[in-house]
Design an enzyme around this catalytic site. Structure first.
Site, PDB file in Angstrom:
ATOM      1  N   SER A  67       7.973 -23.837  17.287  1.00 33.07           N
ATOM      2  CA  SER A  67       8.149 -23.369  15.912  1.00 33.07           C
ATOM      3  C   SER A  67       6.967 -22.476  15.520  1.00 33.07           C
ATOM      4  CB  SER A  67       8.290 -24.580  14.979  1.00 33.07           C
ATOM      5  OG  SER A  67       8.787 -24.192  13.730  1.00 33.07           O
ATOM      6  N   HIS A 113      16.602 -27.646  15.190  1.00 32.65           N
ATOM      7  CA  HIS A 113      15.234 -27.152  15.378  1.00 32.65           C
ATOM      8  C   HIS A 113      14.270 -28.275  15.759  1.00 32.65           C
ATOM      9  CE1 HIS A 113      11.848 -24.508  14.955  1.00 32.65           C
ATOM     10  NE2 HIS A 113      11.287 -25.308  14.077  1.00 32.65           N
ATOM     11  N   ASP A 114      14.475 -29.452  15.189  1.00 36.18           N
ATOM     12  CA  ASP A 114      13.562 -30.574  15.439  1.00 36.18           C
ATOM     13  C   ASP A 114      13.604 -31.069  16.880  1.00 36.18           C
ATOM     14  OD1 ASP A 114      12.083 -30.940  13.203  1.00 36.18           O
ATOM     15  OD2 ASP A 114      13.166 -32.690  12.453  1.00 36.18           O
ATOM     16  N   ASP A 117      19.720 -25.091  17.224  1.00 31.65           N
ATOM     17  CA  ASP A 117      18.653 -24.666  16.311  1.00 31.65           C
ATOM     18  C   ASP A 117      19.150 -23.465  15.514  1.00 31.65           C
ATOM     19  OD1 ASP A 117      16.363 -23.756  15.030  1.00 31.65           O
ATOM     20  OD2 ASP A 117      15.124 -23.740  16.841  1.00 31.65           O
ATOM     21  N   ARG A 151       9.935 -29.833   0.609  1.00 33.98           N
ATOM     22  CA  ARG A 151      10.084 -30.484   1.909  1.00 33.98           C
ATOM     23  C   ARG A 151      11.547 -30.819   2.180  1.00 33.98           C
ATOM     24  NH1 ARG A 151       8.230 -31.061   7.059  1.00 33.98           N
ATOM     25  NH2 ARG A 151       8.330 -33.195   7.778  1.00 33.98           N
TER      26      ARG A 151
END
Lengths: 371, 371
Positions: free
Chosen positions: B151, B349-350, B316, B220
């Site tokens: 990232s 993405h994680d 992602d 967040r």
């Protein structure tokens, strides 16, 4: 051509109710603000109900009284349009829970003589549809020639034949879904938390003071990203900078996309009530038509008289084509007549509002217009 | 095996600077907090720099001092891991602008003896890399065996060979991009506006009072949606309700996904500074490696000694595989050695943080480990 074919007639009724609600309890009285276009035929067989999306309203083809902007679906509704007001009697009502004249959290609670605020009951899409049915009763309309809507309007257009199987002849469902996914709920929850994080929200009790505009603007910005496609955003803005043409190395809106989003957020708060945003997003998140019918979507449509037209857009990632396909499969399983088209558009979910001549042709054809 | 192979050594240096910045001006002094693992070889040829993502920190394989949680990349860094601390000397530094000991908006401005707050200069990814280079100078490390990150860490890993072509032998870039798109910028702008809408933000001047926790939590939450795939969210939460197993018809967290997001927001504010969130998201939005090199990405890599390894994940949607492919094409055009793998994962993405044995094998192989 009479004026009410070209321009809407603004009306508001207070119906005694009580309107029983999915959450238990009931609402009484029920105020409904609506616009009509065209003339109801003597046999009352030409009524078309247009259902609006989350932040839209009854001004489908009339200027918005607060912003002065033209109606949100002018290319769809009007003389010679796919929903032809020289032929059809068009009704568009502000949904229950909203803030443009129908009962919602900003309405006066008769038991306290103050705005309901968070004492307004949490409502569902089906409750919105039931309120619309009350309005049709009031207007003496037993059966709809058609119900049509995009996005949350499409949820209502699906819920109509499921709730009133014999009152709808045709349903047109555009860029919509039969249930909110985890990701849909997540985006709405971010918006609700943004509103509730604004100290001016004050647990919903802000009608005598300043509204939680900052929180509502953030909610609108987050939602707006989901209305546009990634490719559309890139085409429209890319990484282009604002007029000054160089990075500021600060926190002003350097990129055009930042400026656009800030504008979307700020202009929204002038025309929308924050509590209504909470209630309507909640109704959408609760929407799961299969769950209302024993867990099987096809059951929602068994016994309906309606024929269905589904339209999706290939770049819509909020309610992607797969969601429409799921509905079509259920309609097929229920033996209902259904047509389905996926249209190509760069505009993502917003395509149904922006510019879709293909969509207009499909709706015109489905309603029996000459091409 | 010595303790500093297994556990990190927490260090902090104050370097005199000045560090010239992309935005003009410079920073002086420059504080850098970092962890090291393993032992620097006599020839200083075994240094591996791990670069962290937006909200991560130097605790790559050590317990976080505030949360007590284990390091964020334990499966990647440690004895016998792909980055093997019995062989490599691993450095992970808190990025410039962050809040875990390196210079950032919460640091004391020597000219005022108060926190910089919004007087901290706006920085870029390249500024972060230049600060890391200062640290390597301090440690007497002329050349990195490898730089690696996911990232925003991948942006740094790309920027390293572009900025210091002769100081990097290998760069590993995971789930990353060479530039932020309009949609990437849009999501970050929503987060920044959420922070700035919180009255406690107070134009950044909150260090002697309460922090804008509500706004930061909303930021967040919005960001977190982009870290997960739609399919992953559906698999993990679907429309499942919380324990009480029925809709509340209220605004509590009814759905598990709502509760999860609220928890992500609330737990984040205990460990992160809101102003740092503004500065680091800004740095990411400004990142456009091609723009820094005459508008042609390949130019960024001409003359580099480094070989490259790119990894993307198929679900992602924040930095999709196409972004990695663009980088690989530029590397090919520049004549740089590049390998590229798209991995399949349900986690979006994680994925690079969660569980990716395939990723670990690729990194191990690229760094010359036995399988």
């Amino acid at each position: 051509m009479s004026d009410d074919q070209r321009f809407g007639l603004a009306r508001q009724v207070t119906l005694p109710g009580p309107l029983p609600l999915d959450g238990g309890g009931s609402l009484s009285p029920v105020e409904i603000a609506y616009e009509t276009y065209g003339t109801l035929a003597p046999d009352r067989g030409n009524a078309v109900l247009v259902c609006h999306a989350l932040t839209m309203d009854q001004y489908v083809a009339s200027p918005h009284p607060r912003t002065g902007k033209p109606g949100w679906w002018r290319a769809m509704v009007g003389p010679g349009c796919p929903i032809d007001t020289t032929r059809d009697f068009v009704i568009c009502a502000n949904v229950l829970g909203s803030c443009m004249g129908s009962s919602g959290p900003a309405s006066i609670d008769p038991s306290t003589a103050h705005p309901y605020a968070m004492a307004f009951p949490v409502i569902t899409i089906r409750d919105m549809v039931r309120a619309q049915a009350l309005l049709l009763d009031h207007l003496g309309i037993a059966r709809l020639k058609a119900v049509i809507g995009g996005s949350m309007g499409g949820m209502q257009a699906l819920s109509w034949p499921a709730t009133f199987p014999s009152r709808v002849e045709a349903a047109i469902v555009i860029a919509s879904t039969a249930r909110h996914t985890a990701q849909n709920i997540a985006f709405h929850e971010v918006g609700r938390q943004a509103v509730m994080a604004d100290p001016r929200w004050n647990a919903g009790d802000y009608y005598s003071g300043e509204a939680p505009a900052a929180g509502l603007a953030v909610a609108r910005m987050a939602a707006h990203i989901t209305y546009l496609s990634e490719a559309g955003l890139t085409e429209k803005f890319g990484r282009r900078l604002q007029a000054r043409d160089a990075k500021s190395f600060g926190f002003d809106a350097d990129f055009q996309v930042e400026s656009y989003l800030r504008h979307q957020g700020l202009s929204f708060v002038d025309r929308f009530d924050a509590n209504s945003y909470l209630y309507i997003t909640r109704a959408m998140d609760y929407f799961d038509l299969a769950e209302e019918h024993g867990g099987m979507l096809a059951n929602a449509f068994r016994g309906t008289l309606a024929r269905f037209c589904l339209v999706s857009f290939d770049t819509d990632w909020l309610y992607p084509t797969a969601e429409s396909r799921t509905i079509v499969h259920a309609l097929n399983a229920a033996g209902a007549a259904a047509s389905f088209v996926e249209l190509s558009s760069p505009y993502g979910h917003d395509a149904f509002l922006i510019d879709a001549p293909d969509m207009n042709r499909i709706v015109a054809g489905f309603l029996g217009n000459p091409a």
